[in-house]
Write a protein that holds these residues in place. Structure first.
Motif, mmCIF file in Angstrom:
data_model
loop_
_atom_site.group_PDB
_atom_site.id
_atom_site.type_symbol
_atom_site.label_atom_id
_atom_site.label_comp_id
_atom_site.label_asym_id
_atom_site.label_seq_id
_atom_site.Cartn_x
_atom_site.Cartn_y
_atom_site.Cartn_z
ATOM 1 N N GLN A 55 0.817 -1.205 0.000
ATOM 2 C CA GLN A 55 0.000 0.000 0.000
ATOM 3 C C GLN A 55 0.858 1.265 0.000
ATOM 4 O OE1 GLN A 55 -2.757 0.298 3.237
ATOM 5 N NE2 GLN A 55 -3.781 2.115 2.407
ATOM 6 N N SER A 56 1.919 1.261 0.781
ATOM 7 C CA SER A 56 2.819 2.412 0.804
ATOM 8 C C SER A 56 3.517 2.585 -0.546
ATOM 9 C CB SER A 56 3.862 2.241 1.909
ATOM 10 O OG SER A 56 3.244 2.178 3.173
ATOM 11 N N HIS A 57 3.872 1.468 -1.164
ATOM 12 C CA HIS A 57 4.497 1.508 -2.486
ATOM 13 C C HIS A 57 3.550 2.152 -3.499
ATOM 14 C CE1 HIS A 57 7.073 -0.832 -5.638
ATOM 15 N NE2 HIS A 57 6.868 0.428 -5.979
ATOM 16 N N ALA A 58 2.289 1.706 -3.493
ATOM 17 C CA ALA A 58 1.293 2.282 -4.418
ATOM 18 C C ALA A 58 1.040 3.749 -4.091
ATOM 19 C CB ALA A 58 -0.002 1.485 -4.341
ATOM 20 N N GLY A 59 1.061 4.088 -2.799
ATOM 21 C CA GLY A 59 0.871 5.485 -2.430
ATOM 22 C C GLY A 59 1.975 6.381 -2.951
ATOM 23 N N ALA A 60 3.198 5.881 -2.933
ATOM 24 C CA ALA A 60 4.313 6.668 -3.459
ATOM 25 C C ALA A 60 4.136 6.946 -4.949
ATOM 26 C CB ALA A 60 5.621 5.933 -3.206
ATOM 27 N N LEU A 61 3.761 5.906 -5.691
ATOM 28 C CA LEU A 61 3.547 6.092 -7.133
ATOM 29 C C LEU A 61 2.384 7.048 -7.404
ATOM 30 C CD1 LEU A 61 4.010 2.403 -8.353
ATOM 31 C CD2 LEU A 61 5.668 4.267 -8.436
ATOM 32 N N THR A 62 1.333 6.920 -6.583
ATOM 33 C CA THR A 62 0.180 7.798 -6.763
ATOM 34 C C THR A 62 0.552 9.253 -6.507
ATOM 35 O OG1 THR A 62 -1.312 6.021 -6.077
ATOM 36 C CG2 THR A 62 -2.179 8.266 -6.012
ATOM 37 N N MET A 63 1.316 9.506 -5.471
ATOM 38 C CA MET A 63 1.703 10.882 -5.160
ATOM 39 C C MET A 63 2.589 11.477 -6.242
ATOM 40 S SD MET A 63 0.081 11.821 -2.596
ATOM 41 C CE MET A 63 0.884 13.415 -2.580
ATOM 42 N N LEU A 64 3.476 10.672 -6.800
ATOM 43 C CA LEU A 64 4.307 11.165 -7.903
ATOM 44 C C LEU A 64 3.450 11.516 -9.112
ATOM 45 C CD1 LEU A 64 7.387 8.768 -7.713
ATOM 46 C CD2 LEU A 64 7.279 11.168 -7.039
ATOM 47 N N GLY A 65 2.451 10.684 -9.386
ATOM 48 C CA GLY A 65 1.553 10.984 -10.499
ATOM 49 C C GLY A 65 0.740 12.237 -10.260
ATOM 50 N N ILE A 66 0.270 12.439 -9.019
ATOM 51 C CA ILE A 66 -0.537 13.619 -8.706
ATOM 52 C C ILE A 66 0.296 14.896 -8.818
ATOM 53 C CG2 ILE A 66 -1.760 14.805 -6.845
ATOM 54 C CD1 ILE A 66 -2.758 12.079 -5.918
ATOM 55 N N THR A 67 1.502 14.855 -8.264
ATOM 56 C CA THR A 67 2.345 16.054 -8.331
ATOM 57 C C THR A 67 2.689 16.420 -9.769
ATOM 58 O OG1 THR A 67 4.308 14.662 -7.999
ATOM 59 C CG2 THR A 67 3.345 15.693 -6.059
ATOM 60 N N MET A 68 2.943 15.417 -10.606
ATOM 61 C CA MET A 68 3.257 15.725 -11.993
ATOM 62 C C MET A 68 2.014 16.165 -12.752
ATOM 63 S SD MET A 68 5.461 16.249 -14.167
ATOM 64 C CE MET A 68 6.771 15.808 -13.025
ATOM 65 N N MET A 69 0.857 15.646 -12.368
ATOM 66 C CA MET A 69 -0.380 16.052 -13.024
ATOM 67 C C MET A 69 -0.643 17.535 -12.807
ATOM 68 S SD MET A 69 -4.227 14.487 -12.562
ATOM 69 C CE MET A 69 -4.319 14.938 -10.838
ATOM 70 N N PHE A 70 -0.529 17.987 -11.585
ATOM 71 C CA PHE A 70 -0.752 19.401 -11.298
ATOM 72 C C PHE A 70 0.401 20.256 -11.820
ATOM 73 C CE2 PHE A 70 -3.800 17.720 -8.237
ATOM 74 C CZ PHE A 70 -4.842 18.629 -8.360
ATOM 75 N N GLY A 71 1.618 19.738 -11.760
ATOM 76 C CA GLY A 71 2.758 20.513 -12.223
ATOM 77 C C GLY A 71 2.757 20.793 -13.706
ATOM 78 N N SER A 72 2.141 19.905 -14.489
ATOM 79 C CA SER A 72 2.089 20.115 -15.943
ATOM 80 C C SER A 72 0.828 20.849 -16.383
ATOM 81 C CB SER A 72 2.169 18.762 -16.664
ATOM 82 O OG SER A 72 1.108 17.915 -16.259
ATOM 83 N N ALA A 73 -0.247 20.760 -15.601
ATOM 84 C CA ALA A 73 -1.509 21.393 -15.994
ATOM 85 C C ALA A 73 -1.586 22.849 -15.570
ATOM 86 C CB ALA A 73 -2.680 20.618 -15.399
#
Length: 289
Positions: free
Chosen positions: A158-176
């Motif tokens: 779960q922590s592993h998936a959370g790390a990947l999710t947070m990286l995706g969220i930060t890049m999503m907002f950073g590019s939009a």
């Protein structure tokens, strides 16, 4: 304006109380007011004379000026309209590829000149990548004793998936977010140039995409260069990069769409949660899909 500039005008109009006091060539102001027994001094600017005359507190004087122009205008013949006037034709657009090349070159120059925005984009990417990497330090390591900084007995999926999710969220907002903010300021220029038939909508947005893709790819590369080893991730670096890059491109496209639907940057930022929160909720981390 000065007398020299004022005399270059083709027409001048003076209004008082919503009524026309004079409308005609600047050179005839003196003669018109002379017919009203209001002589303009020889060394006086006719524009200043007319303005000071209609700003008078004497209501009878202002009425005389307005009625004098109404009477003078009624004696003039109606203007004739030429039948053979040729209206200027709308300029023809250049070729599709030429439009993209010219717009892409302009967009690239604008991006490179705006060094402050570039520093902010990559600076925030580095900071958030480091922050997430420290929070999820070695979370992907399969060896519980692989790091002396992490105290755990077993591998936590779960922590592993959370790390990947947070990286995706930060890049999503950073590019939009950059596209949400910048297109609102470019809208007047785009509307004016599009109305002048200088280019079409498809070349315009394709050119922005062509310039935005390398920037997004560089942001994603910086993010994974920081986070991959610090988080102890085991998967393919290329697959992690490609997946996050696609998320960032989709988010940037969605942000550009939102910016096109509203009038200013404030409205675009206010609409951002409605666009991105559902994507976060259905990412598969907060609820199993």
């Amino acid at each position: 304006p000065s007398s020299e500039i004022f005399q270059q005008f083709d027409q001048a109009i003076f209004l008082v109380g919503g009524e026309v006091a004079y409308h005609g060539p600047p050179g005839k102001i003196r003669s018109h007011f002379a017919t009203l027994k209001m002589d303009c001094p020889a060394d006086y600017n006719p524009a200043d004379f007319a303005i000071f005359s209609i700003q008078s507190d004497d209501g009878e004087k202002i009425r005389r000026i307005v009625d004098g122009w109404t009477c003078a205008a009624s004696k003039r013949p109606p203007p004739t309209v030429a039948e053979d006037i040729e209206m200027p034709s709308v300029p023809k657009r250049k070729g599709f590829l030429l439009q993209i090349r010219a717009l892409a070159a302009r967009e690239a120059k604008k991006v490179l000149r705006d060094k402050g925005t570039l520093r902010a984009r990559f600076g925030s990417t580095i900071f958030l990548s480091l922050f997430c990497s420290l929070v999820f330090f070695q979370v992907g390591s399969l060896d519980p004793a692989g790091s002396k900084f992490v105290d755990r007995d077993v591998y936590d999926m779960q922590s592993h998936a959370g790390a990947l999710t947070m990286l995706g969220i930060t890049m999503m907002f950073g590019s939009a977010q950059p596209l949400l903010l910048t297109f609102a300021s470019e809208r007047p220029v785009f509307i004016r140039e599009f109305a002048s038939n200088m280019y079409g909508t498809i070349p315009y947005f394709l050119s922005k995409t062509v310039i935005e893709l390398p920037i997004v790819a560089a942001q994603v590369l910086v993010q994974w260069s920081v986070a991959y080893r610090m988080m102890g991730l085991q998967g393919s670096f290329a697959f992690h990069f490609l997946g996050t890059f696609l998320i960032a491109v989709a988010a940037a496209s969605t942000g550009l769409l939102a910016a096109c639907l509203v009038k200013d940057a404030k409205q675009a930022m206010e609409s951002a949660p409605a666009l991105f929160v559902p994507q976060i909720l259905f990412a598969g981390f907060f609820i199993k899909m």
